[in-house]
Design an enzyme around this catalytic site. Sequence first.
Site, PDB file in Angstrom:
ATOM      1  N   TYR A  17     -30.583   0.495  52.209  1.00 20.28           N
ATOM      2  CA  TYR A  17     -31.832   0.439  51.449  1.00 20.28           C
ATOM      3  C   TYR A  17     -33.048   0.584  52.364  1.00 20.28           C
ATOM      4  O   TYR A  17     -34.091   1.077  51.937  1.00 20.28           O
ATOM      5  CB  TYR A  17     -31.897  -0.854  50.635  1.00 20.28           C
ATOM      6  CG  TYR A  17     -32.799  -0.747  49.428  1.00 20.28           C
ATOM      7  CD1 TYR A  17     -32.607   0.253  48.478  1.00 20.28           C
ATOM      8  CD2 TYR A  17     -33.835  -1.645  49.228  1.00 20.28           C
ATOM      9  CE1 TYR A  17     -33.434   0.353  47.372  1.00 20.28           C
ATOM     10  CE2 TYR A  17     -34.660  -1.547  48.117  1.00 20.28           C
ATOM     11  CZ  TYR A  17     -34.449  -0.549  47.189  1.00 20.28           C
ATOM     12  OH  TYR A  17     -35.272  -0.442  46.097  1.00 20.28           O
ATOM     13  N   LYS A  40     -40.353  -2.739  48.208  1.00 18.27           N
ATOM     14  CA  LYS A  40     -40.105  -3.428  46.929  1.00 18.27           C
ATOM     15  C   LYS A  40     -40.509  -4.897  47.012  1.00 18.27           C
ATOM     16  O   LYS A  40     -40.922  -5.487  45.997  1.00 18.27           O
ATOM     17  CB  LYS A  40     -38.642  -3.297  46.530  1.00 18.27           C
ATOM     18  CG  LYS A  40     -38.241  -1.891  46.115  1.00 18.27           C
ATOM     19  CD  LYS A  40     -38.927  -1.465  44.822  1.00 18.27           C
ATOM     20  CE  LYS A  40     -38.349  -0.151  44.309  1.00 18.27           C
ATOM     21  NZ  LYS A  40     -38.966   0.290  43.045  1.00 18.27           N
TER      22      LYS A  40
END
Length: 259
Positions: free
Chosen positions: A160, A167
């Site tokens: 990720y 995020k």
Amino acid sequence: MIDQDYFSLAGKKGLILGIANEHSIAYGCARAFRTLGADLAVTYLNEKAKPFVEPCAQAVEASLFLPCDVTQEGQLEGVFETIRERWGRIDFAVHSIAFAPREDLQGRLVDSSAHGFGVAVDVSAHSFLRMSRLAEPLMTDGGSLFAMTFYGSERVVKTYNLMGPVKAALESAVRYTADELGPKNIRAFAVSPGPLATRAASGLKDFDELMEEARAKSPLGRLATIDDVGAVTAMLATRTGVMLTGQTIYVDGGYHIKG
């Protein structure tokens, strides 16, 4: 006493940002909102994307179908100006947009460029704040704001990388937005599905492995669908969600509780 109005969005009007095609989380949201009776404005990124998004907009009977690239000056503002002219108000807005340059996304976080990191934050997080600021004066009777996030914001998730801290910034922005706009009865949420096979996710390295790992860890033994995510998101915009705000809502079959 609970009546049917608690589960209805009849007469409500809302904006869906981020549909890329029929596999998009944003499309699952649009379907759910429409099923509950809402009238929708749907955007498409550019002329290249338009043919993939237009059938989705037609399927949910969108009243407004507008171009919106948040990196292009004035386009997001233009969407809200059209909404103001046509509807005069808005009741909810869904932000399902994320982007990072591939070379920064697929490399180590510590090797990411300042430019790539900045672009990712601008598109994926700050544009939610811009959307919220533009929606605020049109939410005359209160409203709901939604952003799509992922568990990699709070735990290290292999592959990720850059999007993890981006995020995390988005989720923090949601909490501060909930606090600042709460007095106007405007609520804000981050919705966190597990891994889904969307166009945006295809840019992540080894994403198929991440999906299989999430399926194996989920107590329910499966991954969410775009309609699962849409149903929860739409529910939060109804009267059933009136005392909820500022939270990250997980729609991942319990994947996040396994660490």
